[in-house]
Design a protein around this motif. Structure first.
Motif, PDB file in Angstrom:
ATOM      1  N   LEU A 200     -22.237   1.998 -31.887  1.00 31.30           N
ATOM      2  CA  LEU A 200     -22.233   0.810 -31.023  1.00 31.30           C
ATOM      3  C   LEU A 200     -22.877  -0.383 -31.722  1.00 31.30           C
ATOM      4  CD1 LEU A 200     -23.207   2.431 -27.607  1.00 31.30           C
ATOM      5  CD2 LEU A 200     -21.022   1.348 -28.163  1.00 31.30           C
ATOM      6  N   LEU A 201     -23.972  -0.117 -32.441  1.00 32.99           N
ATOM      7  CA  LEU A 201     -24.642  -1.188 -33.173  1.00 32.99           C
ATOM      8  C   LEU A 201     -23.715  -1.782 -34.229  1.00 32.99           C
ATOM      9  CD1 LEU A 201     -27.220  -2.773 -33.919  1.00 32.99           C
ATOM     10  CD2 LEU A 201     -27.835  -0.876 -35.422  1.00 32.99           C
ATOM     11  N   GLY A 202     -23.079  -0.919 -35.018  1.00 35.35           N
ATOM     12  CA  GLY A 202     -22.187  -1.408 -36.068  1.00 35.35           C
ATOM     13  C   GLY A 202     -21.018  -2.193 -35.509  1.00 35.35           C
ATOM     14  N   ALA A 203     -20.371  -1.652 -34.463  1.00 36.27           N
ATOM     15  CA  ALA A 203     -19.216  -2.342 -33.878  1.00 36.27           C
ATOM     16  C   ALA A 203     -19.629  -3.665 -33.249  1.00 36.27           C
ATOM     17  CB  ALA A 203     -18.564  -1.433 -32.830  1.00 36.27           C
ATOM     18  N   GLY A 204     -20.796  -3.686 -32.612  1.00 37.82           N
ATOM     19  CA  GLY A 204     -21.247  -4.931 -31.990  1.00 37.82           C
ATOM     20  C   GLY A 204     -21.532  -6.022 -33.003  1.00 37.82           C
ATOM     21  N   VAL A 205     -22.182  -5.669 -34.114  1.00 43.33           N
ATOM     22  CA  VAL A 205     -22.489  -6.663 -35.147  1.00 43.33           C
ATOM     23  C   VAL A 205     -21.209  -7.174 -35.801  1.00 43.33           C
ATOM     24  CG1 VAL A 205     -23.626  -7.014 -37.364  1.00 43.33           C
ATOM     25  CG2 VAL A 205     -24.796  -5.751 -35.568  1.00 43.33           C
ATOM     26  N   LEU A 220     -12.775 -14.399 -28.911  1.00 44.15           N
ATOM     27  CA  LEU A 220     -12.837 -13.296 -27.957  1.00 44.15           C
ATOM     28  C   LEU A 220     -13.756 -12.179 -28.445  1.00 44.15           C
ATOM     29  CD1 LEU A 220      -9.051 -13.036 -26.970  1.00 44.15           C
ATOM     30  CD2 LEU A 220     -10.905 -14.102 -25.667  1.00 44.15           C
ATOM     31  N   ALA A 221     -14.003 -12.146 -29.753  1.00 47.11           N
ATOM     32  CA  ALA A 221     -14.886 -11.118 -30.293  1.00 47.11           C
ATOM     33  C   ALA A 221     -16.337 -11.329 -29.882  1.00 47.11           C
ATOM     34  CB  ALA A 221     -14.781 -11.089 -31.820  1.00 47.11           C
ATOM     35  N   LEU A 222     -16.723 -12.560 -29.512  1.00 42.31           N
ATOM     36  CA  LEU A 222     -18.111 -12.822 -29.119  1.00 42.31           C
ATOM     37  C   LEU A 222     -18.523 -12.054 -27.865  1.00 42.31           C
ATOM     38  CD1 LEU A 222     -18.559 -16.636 -29.880  1.00 42.31           C
ATOM     39  CD2 LEU A 222     -19.681 -14.715 -31.009  1.00 42.31           C
ATOM     40  N   PRO A 223     -17.774 -12.202 -26.745  1.00 37.50           N
ATOM     41  CA  PRO A 223     -18.182 -11.405 -25.574  1.00 37.50           C
ATOM     42  C   PRO A 223     -18.059  -9.905 -25.807  1.00 37.50           C
ATOM     43  CG  PRO A 223     -16.084 -12.529 -25.174  1.00 37.50           C
ATOM     44  CD  PRO A 223     -16.645 -13.095 -26.422  1.00 37.50           C
ATOM     45  N   LEU A 224     -17.086  -9.487 -26.620  1.00 39.11           N
ATOM     46  CA  LEU A 224     -16.963  -8.062 -26.941  1.00 39.11           C
ATOM     47  C   LEU A 224     -18.199  -7.583 -27.691  1.00 39.11           C
ATOM     48  CD1 LEU A 224     -15.412  -5.399 -27.139  1.00 39.11           C
ATOM     49  CD2 LEU A 224     -14.294  -6.300 -29.209  1.00 39.11           C
ATOM     50  N   GLY A 225     -18.646  -8.375 -28.668  1.00 39.88           N
ATOM     51  CA  GLY A 225     -19.831  -8.003 -29.423  1.00 39.88           C
ATOM     52  C   GLY A 225     -21.064  -7.912 -28.547  1.00 39.88           C
ATOM     53  N   LEU A 226     -21.236  -8.888 -27.649  1.00 37.71           N
ATOM     54  CA  LEU A 226     -22.382  -8.862 -26.746  1.00 37.71           C
ATOM     55  C   LEU A 226     -22.333  -7.645 -25.830  1.00 37.71           C
ATOM     56  CD1 LEU A 226     -22.575 -12.659 -25.814  1.00 37.71           C
ATOM     57  CD2 LEU A 226     -24.125 -11.381 -27.309  1.00 37.71           C
ATOM     58  N   LEU A 227     -21.129  -7.306 -25.341  1.00 32.11           N
ATOM     59  CA  LEU A 227     -20.976  -6.142 -24.475  1.00 32.11           C
ATOM     60  C   LEU A 227     -21.351  -4.855 -25.214  1.00 32.11           C
ATOM     61  CD1 LEU A 227     -20.013  -5.033 -21.733  1.00 32.11           C
ATOM     62  CD2 LEU A 227     -17.707  -4.878 -22.700  1.00 32.11           C
ATOM     63  N   LEU A 228     -20.915  -4.741 -26.473  1.00 27.21           N
ATOM     64  CA  LEU A 228     -21.230  -3.553 -27.265  1.00 27.21           C
ATOM     65  C   LEU A 228     -22.731  -3.448 -27.531  1.00 27.21           C
ATOM     66  CD1 LEU A 228     -18.274  -3.681 -29.827  1.00 27.21           C
ATOM     67  CD2 LEU A 228     -18.662  -1.907 -28.101  1.00 27.21           C
ATOM     68  N   SER A 385     -36.654  -2.217 -38.567  1.00 27.18           N
ATOM     69  CA  SER A 385     -36.175  -3.082 -37.483  1.00 27.18           C
ATOM     70  C   SER A 385     -36.465  -4.540 -37.794  1.00 27.18           C
ATOM     71  CB  SER A 385     -36.810  -2.681 -36.153  1.00 27.18           C
ATOM     72  OG  SER A 385     -38.198  -2.973 -36.131  1.00 27.18           O
ATOM     73  N   ASN A 386     -37.621  -4.800 -38.437  1.00 24.83           N
ATOM     74  CA  ASN A 386     -37.931  -6.161 -38.851  1.00 24.83           C
ATOM     75  C   ASN A 386     -36.927  -6.662 -39.875  1.00 24.83           C
ATOM     76  OD1 ASN A 386     -39.823  -7.992 -40.928  1.00 24.83           O
ATOM     77  ND2 ASN A 386     -40.213  -8.372 -38.771  1.00 24.83           N
ATOM     78  N   MET A 387     -36.598  -5.796 -40.849  1.00 23.68           N
ATOM     79  CA  MET A 387     -35.593  -6.160 -41.843  1.00 23.68           C
ATOM     80  C   MET A 387     -34.215  -6.275 -41.208  1.00 23.68           C
ATOM     81  SD  MET A 387     -37.513  -6.504 -44.402  1.00 23.68           S
ATOM     82  CE  MET A 387     -36.143  -6.981 -45.453  1.00 23.68           C
ATOM     83  N   PHE A 388     -33.938  -5.438 -40.195  1.00 21.61           N
ATOM     84  CA  PHE A 388     -32.651  -5.484 -39.509  1.00 21.61           C
ATOM     85  C   PHE A 388     -32.405  -6.850 -38.889  1.00 21.61           C
ATOM     86  CE2 PHE A 388     -30.675  -5.208 -35.268  1.00 21.61           C
ATOM     87  CZ  PHE A 388     -29.387  -4.878 -35.640  1.00 21.61           C
ATOM     88  N   PHE A 389     -33.389  -7.366 -38.188  1.00 26.57           N
ATOM     89  CA  PHE A 389     -33.195  -8.664 -37.551  1.00 26.57           C
ATOM     90  C   PHE A 389     -33.071  -9.779 -38.579  1.00 26.57           C
ATOM     91  CE2 PHE A 389     -34.463  -6.398 -33.775  1.00 26.57           C
ATOM     92  CZ  PHE A 389     -33.670  -6.986 -32.795  1.00 26.57           C
ATOM     93  N   ARG A 390     -33.742  -9.623 -39.706  1.00 28.15           N
ATOM     94  CA  ARG A 390     -33.577 -10.629 -40.762  1.00 28.15           C
ATOM     95  C   ARG A 390     -32.155 -10.590 -41.325  1.00 28.15           C
ATOM     96  NH1 ARG A 390     -39.081 -10.499 -44.498  1.00 28.15           N
ATOM     97  NH2 ARG A 390     -40.588 -10.322 -42.787  1.00 28.15           N
ATOM     98  N   THR A 391     -31.658  -9.382 -41.576  1.00 26.70           N
ATOM     99  CA  THR A 391     -30.321  -9.305 -42.165  1.00 26.70           C
ATOM    100  C   THR A 391     -29.228  -9.662 -41.168  1.00 26.70           C
ATOM    101  OG1 THR A 391     -30.359  -6.917 -41.746  1.00 26.70           O
ATOM    102  CG2 THR A 391     -30.890  -7.642 -43.964  1.00 26.70           C
ATOM    103  N   ILE A 392     -29.419  -9.321 -39.889  1.00 26.95           N
ATOM    104  CA  ILE A 392     -28.395  -9.704 -38.912  1.00 26.95           C
ATOM    105  C   ILE A 392     -28.384 -11.229 -38.729  1.00 26.95           C
ATOM    106  CG2 ILE A 392     -29.785  -9.543 -36.782  1.00 26.95           C
ATOM    107  CD1 ILE A 392     -27.381  -8.333 -35.417  1.00 26.95           C
ATOM    108  N   GLY A 393     -29.571 -11.832 -38.782  1.00 23.76           N
ATOM    109  CA  GLY A 393     -29.621 -13.286 -38.722  1.00 23.76           C
ATOM    110  C   GLY A 393     -28.928 -13.915 -39.921  1.00 23.76           C
ATOM    111  N   GLY A 394     -29.188 -13.360 -41.111  1.00 23.20           N
ATOM    112  CA  GLY A 394     -28.522 -13.867 -42.305  1.00 23.20           C
ATOM    113  C   GLY A 394     -27.022 -13.684 -42.262  1.00 23.20           C
ATOM    114  N   SER A 395     -26.566 -12.513 -41.802  1.00 21.69           N
ATOM    115  CA  SER A 395     -25.132 -12.236 -41.733  1.00 21.69           C
ATOM    116  C   SER A 395     -24.423 -13.198 -40.789  1.00 21.69           C
ATOM    117  CB  SER A 395     -24.896 -10.795 -41.273  1.00 21.69           C
ATOM    118  OG  SER A 395     -25.492  -9.873 -42.132  1.00 21.69           O
ATOM    119  N   LEU A 396     -24.967 -13.339 -39.574  1.00 18.73           N
ATOM    120  CA  LEU A 396     -24.322 -14.210 -38.586  1.00 18.73           C
ATOM    121  C   LEU A 396     -24.411 -15.672 -39.005  1.00 18.73           C
ATOM    122  CD1 LEU A 396     -25.536 -12.495 -35.287  1.00 18.73           C
ATOM    123  CD2 LEU A 396     -23.314 -12.287 -36.401  1.00 18.73           C
TER     124      LEU A 396
END
Length: 489
Positions: A200-205, A220-228, A385-396
């Protein structure tokens, strides 16, 4: 039980971090040249976001595995995947292949940095850790100095393929040192991994990344990602061994560090991705000059980290975080204002230096505060988890900025986006008509200028979030942990 040889284990960790840090600066320097050879400027962002997306998804998974099965096997697997991805990326013959192999490289990177930093937290005391974590950041400074020069020389005298091959001897050396000199005693617990949560985490990101990059149907992928991601949180609250324990975020230190980290990482990765592209594609600079624009940021970072490591035990993390994020706001604001066609590069270089100094104060303080707020059995997943939020911020962030850039290039339907690849070659647009060259350069410059303002907005938002960081005593991690989350031993 054999005893860990701490200096040589630390050397192995330094080599691992150095490899990842050098890769970032070398690839940023060489990518405009890669695009001029392989084509696909419209896919430029995916070379970076594919890498970061893979590391984003796997960071919390590797962090959890490190807590369950030990740091050593997880780090060795991560380095091995990184080296396989590096070799395959160096052999790529198309942009699609390069993106795919960068994803493989990112899978390994998802283990390297968080697990390396977790090991530092394990083998050093709190007093030692504050100094070592600051000194550890000097690796990034060395990579910042060597990366642009190395990338420029490789592109000029060899070929861009070698920017990936140089990882092999460094990675093999780090693996050998870890195998021989790092020993740990792990009490393995019979827990099942949370595969549903990881999926779920991978598909949502992935869905969020597609959403922020596109227009029309892609939105349309935005609401899908938030839902996941909502479904991911629901699952994590109910499984016995979650990928990311939600109880961690009831600790203010971790919750605020996660949000601020995502925001300033979006700015950091945006700067390292698009400033070199601006210098080479709009200003007509060489690959070495393009990469050199991010050097002040990556040099200022470790210098500030060294200072932060020495001040942290006396001041606590909050003053350093607020000052650091404030400097980042000033630096990125100057970058957005001053990086214009014809501007002397020394001015935005100073702005990038301020940005890097701010990040150095912030990242070291936040990381040590996070690690100190939990015990050994959660330190791996807390760091991850700290690194996760950094990398997800960088990716998005990089994905959003890539969408902005491509949208500007596609505004004039009569101009093929593929023609913009010629802007990045060694002859800077040779073969294009003056009118087409002016149109393409102007569109690329407009898109990248918008991106610089997005970078500035991200650092301002991070600063506002950082103001809520808990006021602790004369040391990190003084905020009380939530129920069920043990204090550090």
């Amino acid at each position: 039980m054999r005893t860990t040889h701490r200096p040589l284990t630390t050397l192995a960790l330094v080599l691992s971090i150095f490899m990842a840090a050098l890769e970032m600066t070398v690839v940023s320097t060489a990518m405009p040249t890669v695009v001029s050879e392989l084509g696909g400027l419209q896919s430029y962002a995916w070379v970076f976001t594919g890498y970061m997306l893979a590391s984003t998804i796997t960071v919390p998974i590797f962090g959890k595995l490190a807590d369950l099965y030990g740091r050593k096997p997880v780090l060795l697997v991560g380095i091995g995947l990184f080296l396989l991805g590096s070799i395959a990326s160096g052999l790529a013959t198309s942009m699609g292949m390069l993106i795919a192999f960068r994803v493989l490289q990112g899978l390994g990177a998802g283990a390297m940095q968080p697990v390396s930093l977790t090991i530092v937290g394990d083998i050093y005391t709190l007093e030692q850790r504050a100094k070592v974590q600051g000194a550890f950041s000097a690796v990034w400074g060395m990579a910042g100095l060597l990366g642009p020069l190395t990338g420029g020389l490789i592109v000029k005298y060899l070929s861009w393929h070698w920017i990936f091959f140089i990882n092999v001897p460094v990675g093999l050396g780090a693996m050998a040192l870890l195998v021989v000199f790092f020993h740990e005693q792990v009490q393995r617990k019979p827990q099942r991994l949370d595969f549903v949560g990881a999926a779920l985490l991978g598909a949502g990101v992935v869905a969020l990344l597609f959403g922020v990059q596109g227009v029309g149907r892609n939105l349309l992928a935005l609401p899908l990602g938030l839902l996941l991601l909502v479904a991911f949180v629901w699952v994590e609250r109910r499984v016995p061994a979650p990928v990311i324990p939600m109880s961690l975020f009831s600790i203010p230190v971790i919750a605020i560090s996660s949000v601020a980290g995502a925001l300033f990482s979006a700015a950091m990765f945006g700067a390292t991705t698009y400033v070199p592209l601006y210098v080479q594609g709009v200003l007509g600079g060489s690959p070495t000059e393009a990469g050199g624009m991010i050097t002040p940021m990556i040099v200022g970072w470790p210098l500030a980290s060294l200072v932060a490591g020495r001040l942290l035990l006396r001041t606590g993390p909050r003053p350093l975080i607020v000052v650091g994020l404030g400097l980042s706001v000033v630096g990125t604001g100057l970058m957005a204002l001053l990086l214009r066609p014809g501007a002397p590069l020394v001015i935005p270089g100073l702005a990038m230096m301020l940005f890097g100094i701010g990040l150095g104060f912030t990242t070291t303080s936040m990381l040590i505060a996070v690690q100190t707020s939990v015990g050994w059995e959660l330190r791996g997943v807390a760091t991850a988890s700290n690194m996760f939020f950094r990398t997800i911020g960088g990716s998005l962030g990089v994905g959003l900025m890539g969408g902005v850039m491509v949208a500007q290039l596609m505004k004039d339907a009569s101009v093929p986006v593929s023609a913009a690849n010629a802007l990045l070659g060694p002859e800077h647009g040779q073969g294009l008509s003056p009118e087409l060259l002016k149109t393409l350069s102007g569109a690329l410059g407009t898109g990248l200028t918008i991106n610089f303002w997005i970078i500035s907005a991200c650092t301002l938002a991070a600063f506002l979030v950082g103001l809520f960081f808990p006021k602790g005593g004369k040391g990190p991690g003084t905020a009380p942990p939530a129920a069920g989350v043990p204090m550090a031993h």
